[in-house]
Design a protein around this motif. Structure first.
Motif, mmCIF file in Angstrom:
data_model
loop_
_atom_site.group_PDB
_atom_site.id
_atom_site.type_symbol
_atom_site.label_atom_id
_atom_site.label_comp_id
_atom_site.label_asym_id
_atom_site.label_seq_id
_atom_site.Cartn_x
_atom_site.Cartn_y
_atom_site.Cartn_z
ATOM 1 N N GLU A 70 -4.978 -2.800 -1.283
ATOM 2 C CA GLU A 70 -5.941 -2.192 -0.354
ATOM 3 C C GLU A 70 -7.201 -1.756 -1.079
ATOM 4 O O GLU A 70 -8.294 -1.771 -0.508
ATOM 5 C CB GLU A 70 -5.301 -1.003 0.355
ATOM 6 N N ARG A 71 -7.066 -1.384 -2.347
ATOM 7 C CA ARG A 71 -8.237 -0.952 -3.130
ATOM 8 C C ARG A 71 -8.922 -2.103 -3.845
ATOM 9 O O ARG A 71 -9.879 -1.890 -4.591
ATOM 10 C CB ARG A 71 -7.801 0.112 -4.145
ATOM 11 N N GLY A 72 -8.445 -3.321 -3.604
ATOM 12 C CA GLY A 72 -9.095 -4.491 -4.165
ATOM 13 C C GLY A 72 -8.858 -4.705 -5.644
ATOM 14 O O GLY A 72 -9.616 -5.454 -6.286
ATOM 15 N N LEU A 73 -7.814 -4.090 -6.214
ATOM 16 C CA LEU A 73 -7.558 -4.248 -7.646
ATOM 17 C C LEU A 73 -7.017 -5.626 -7.992
ATOM 18 O O LEU A 73 -7.111 -6.064 -9.138
ATOM 19 C CB LEU A 73 -6.587 -3.170 -8.127
ATOM 20 N N GLU A 95 5.202 0.012 -2.335
ATOM 21 C CA GLU A 95 4.079 0.927 -2.096
ATOM 22 C C GLU A 95 2.962 0.776 -3.129
ATOM 23 O O GLU A 95 1.779 0.728 -2.777
ATOM 24 C CB GLU A 95 4.576 2.375 -2.073
ATOM 25 N N PRO A 96 3.258 0.668 -4.441
ATOM 26 C CA PRO A 96 2.163 0.498 -5.406
ATOM 27 C C PRO A 96 1.386 -0.797 -5.186
ATOM 28 O O PRO A 96 0.171 -0.845 -5.441
ATOM 29 C CB PRO A 96 2.882 0.482 -6.759
ATOM 30 N N VAL A 97 2.056 -1.843 -4.734
ATOM 31 C CA VAL A 97 1.372 -3.111 -4.471
ATOM 32 C C VAL A 97 0.432 -2.965 -3.292
ATOM 33 O O VAL A 97 -0.739 -3.374 -3.344
ATOM 34 C CB VAL A 97 2.395 -4.233 -4.204
ATOM 35 N N LEU A 98 0.920 -2.375 -2.206
ATOM 36 C CA LEU A 98 0.075 -2.177 -1.022
ATOM 37 C C LEU A 98 -1.148 -1.338 -1.367
ATOM 38 O O LEU A 98 -2.273 -1.662 -0.957
ATOM 39 C CB LEU A 98 0.890 -1.488 0.079
ATOM 40 N N SER A 99 -0.952 -0.283 -2.134
ATOM 41 C CA SER A 99 -2.063 0.602 -2.496
ATOM 42 C C SER A 99 -3.104 -0.128 -3.338
ATOM 43 O O SER A 99 -4.309 -0.049 -3.068
ATOM 44 C CB SER A 99 -1.525 1.818 -3.247
ATOM 45 N N ALA A 100 -2.655 -0.851 -4.356
ATOM 46 C CA ALA A 100 -3.590 -1.547 -5.244
ATOM 47 C C ALA A 100 -4.311 -2.671 -4.503
ATOM 48 O O ALA A 100 -5.517 -2.894 -4.716
ATOM 49 C CB ALA A 100 -2.851 -2.094 -6.456
#
Length: 475
Positions: free
Chosen positions: A454-457, A447-452
Motif C-alpha cells: 500500500e505504501r508503494g515499497l 499484514e506486513p506485505v499489505l502494508s508495504a
C-alpha cells in the motif's frame, strides 16, 4: 442433518457455478432427500418461478452430467425471496421456519459484517449454522471484528469459514501421501527438503469479475486463504486424528511458526504485477487496467508471490514460495516439493562413470552433479488432480543418468469439492472449515506485505498476458 439451507446472494456467480451443482451432486449421491428445502435470497425482484428458471439454466451450464431427476429435485426444493441481506426484517423472513437452518453467505466480503449483524438481530433457531466464503475479512482488524460479531451470533463450532481447496482430492492426498506412507514422513523436513513451491497460475484473465476482483487482488483472493491453507497441510506436524480439534490445532501451529516479515523481507521476498495486453491461445486479452469495471488507480495486482520461512524444528532452512497469477501462458496448479540433491554421486561429468580404478579416477567425489542428476521433485497436481515424482535413473547407456518421472491420476471423488463442504455443513462437521484464530493468524502473516504494498515499497511490475509472468528479481 439440517434440512433447511438459506443462501444469501443466491443469484451470484458462486451459487450458479458451485452451490447449485453441489446440491444436485448431493442429491444424486443420495446424501439428501425430499426433506431438504433451499431458500435463495438476493436483491433481484424475482419470484420463485423465475429463480427456478434461472437455476435450471445454470445447472445445465455448470452441473455436468447429472443423473435423471437430481437436477429436477433440486429445482423443486428451491424457494426465493427478494431481500436486503443487511436488513434484519428481510433476513428474518428468509430464515423463518421450524428447526435449525444453515445460512450460506454467498456474498462479497464487504457485506459479511452487515449480514451477520442482521442475522443476529433477526435471531436464528438453536442448532443453526453459518457459512462464510473467503476471504474472511479484508485485513487482520476486519477479521477480528468479524469473529467478534460471529461469536455473539453462534458458538464457534457452528461457524463454517469454508475454503473449497481443502476438499479437493489432491489436497486431501497431501496428508494421505505423508501420513500413510512410511517412505515419505521420515524425509519430510528441512534436512531433505530445500524448498516448496505452492503455485496457482492460470490462463484465465478477469472473465467479467472486475466488481469483486479489482477490490481484492491476487494476494487476498488466492495467497491469503487457498495457498496458506496448502502451506498448512504441507508443513503441519502429524495430527493425532483428522478430527476437527487435532487437525485445526496443527494448522494453526504452522501459521504461528511463520517468521514475521520485516520491511526488508517484503521488499526482497515479495513481488506483485498486473498483466498487459497479450495473446493466450487463440484469444487476444486486453490489459488488466483496460478491462471493463477496473479502476487503474487502485493498482490491483493480478500476480502475487511471497517467500516465507518457518521457525520450527522441522522446517528451519526450508523456503516456502507461494505464487498465483492470472492471464499467464500456461496453467500450473501444484504443490512442488523440491528435495535436496544427494550428497555424493559415483559418476563423472555428464553422468558417466569416471575412468580409472579405485578412488583415483577423474570425476570421482561429487563431480557427477551434472545437469542430468537433478534433485527429486514430488508434485501434487491440483488441476487436473494427480501426483508426479521426478527421479533420476540409468539410461540405455550404462552409467548414464537420465530423468525419470512416475505419475498417477487421482480417482475422481464421488462429490465435487463444494458438495463435500456442503455435506459437512449440513452434518455439522467443521473439520475442513477454518477456525477463528486460524483466520486471524493467516492475516497476521500477510499484514506486513499489505502494508508495504500500500505504501508503494514494492513496485507494481507488468507482464504480457500469455507470458510466464514477471521475471524473478531476487533469487
Amino acid at each position: 442433518m439440517i434440512d433447511r439451507l438459506a443462501i444469501l446472494g443466491a443469484t451470484g456467480d458462486l451459487s450458479a457455478r458451485f452451490l447449485l451443482p453441489a446440491l444436485a451432486a448431493l442429491r444424486a449421491a443420495g446424501h439428501t432427500g425430499d426433506a431438504l428445502r433451499v431458500t435463495g435470497a438476493s436483491r433481484e425482484d424475482w419470484d420463485t418461478g423465475r429463480y427456478r428458471a434461472w437455476a435450471a439454466e445454470r445447472l445445465d451450464r455448470h452441473g455436468g452430467a447429472l443423473p435423471a431427476g437430481a437436477g429436477e429435485a433440486v429445482l423443486s426444493a428451491l424457494d426465493y425471496r427478494r431481500a436486503d441481506v443487511t436488513d434484519p426484517a428481510d433476513v428474518a423472513a428468509v430464515v423463518a421456519g421450524e428447526g435449525p437452518v444453515a445460512v450460506y453467505l454467498a456474498l462479497p466480503p464487504a457485506l459479511f459484517p452487515g449480514a451477520v449483524t442482521a442475522l443476529h438481530a433477526a435471531g436464528l433457531p438453536e442448532g443453526s449454522r453459518i457459512v462464510l466464503e473467503k476471504p474472511f475479512g479484508e485485513d487482520l482488524a476486519g477479521a477480528r471484528e468479524l469473529n467478534r460479531l460471529l461469536a455473539e451470533l453462534l458458538p464457534e463450532r457452528a461457524v463454517f469459514r469454508v475454503d473449497h481447496f481443502l476438499a479437493m482430492t489432491t489436497v486431501q492426498n497431501v496428508l494421505g501421501s505423508r501420513l500413510a506412507n512410511r517412505v515419505l514422513e521420515p524425509l519430510w523436513n528441512s534436512t531433505h527438503i530445500a524448498e516448496v513451491d505452492i503455485t496457482w497460475d492460470e490462463t484465465l484473465a478477469l472473465e467479467g469479475r472486475a466488481g469483486y476482483y479489482d477490490r481484492v487482488g491476487a494476494l487476498k483472493d488466492m495467497v491469503q486463504n487457498h495457498l496458506l491453507q496448502l502451506l498448512c497441510l504441507v508443513a503441519m506436524e502429524p495430527p493425532l486424528t483428522l478430527g476437527e480439534r487435532d487437525l485445526r490445532d496443527r494448522k494453526v501451529d504452522v501459521l504461528r511458526s511463520v517468521r514475521p516479515l520485516t520491511e526488508h523481507d517484503v521488499v526482497h521476498r515479495t513481488r506483485r504485477a498486473r498483466y498487459l495486453p497479450g495473446r493466450i491461445g487463440d484469444r487476444d486479452v486486453p490489459a488488466y487496467a483496460e478491462e471493463e469495471g477496473v479502476d487503474p488507480a487502485r493498482g490491483t495486482e493480478t500476480f502475487a508471490e511471497v517467500e516465507l520461512e518457518l521457525d520450527s524444528w522441522r522446517w528451519a532452512g526450508t523456503r516456502f514460495r507461494l505464487r498465483s497469477g492470472k492471464a499467464l501462458g500456461t496453467d500450473r496448479k501444484e504443490v512442488a516439493v523440491h528435495f535436496r540433491p544427494v550428497p555424493h554421486l559415483p559418476f563423472g561429468p555428464g553422468g558417466k562413470r569416471p575412468g580409472g580404478e579405485g578412488h583415483g579416477g577423474e570425476g570421482h567425489g561429487g563431480k557427477g552433479h551434472g545437469e542430468e542428476a537433478r534433485p527429486n521433485v514430488l508434485r501434487f497436481e491440483l488441476e487436473p488432480e494427480g501426483l508426479a515424482l521426478d527421479l533420476t535413473g540409468i539410461g540405455a547407456h550404462a552409467h548414464e543418468l537420465v530423468p525419470l518421472s512416475l505419475t498417477a491420476r487421482m480417482e475422481p471423488q464421488d462429490l465435487p469439492a463444494y458438495g463435500r463442504l456442503l455435506l459437512d455443513v449440513l452434518n455439522g462437521d467443521p473439520a475442513l472449515s477454518i477456525r477463528g484464530d486460524e483466520a486471524e493468524e493467516a492475516w497476521r502473516v500477510l499484514e506486513p506485505v499489505l502494508s508495504a504494498w500500500e505504501r508503494g515499497l514494492v513496485p507494481l511490475d507488468e507482464y504480457p498476458a500469455g507470458s510466464q509472468g514477471p521475471p524473478p528479481h531476487w533469487w
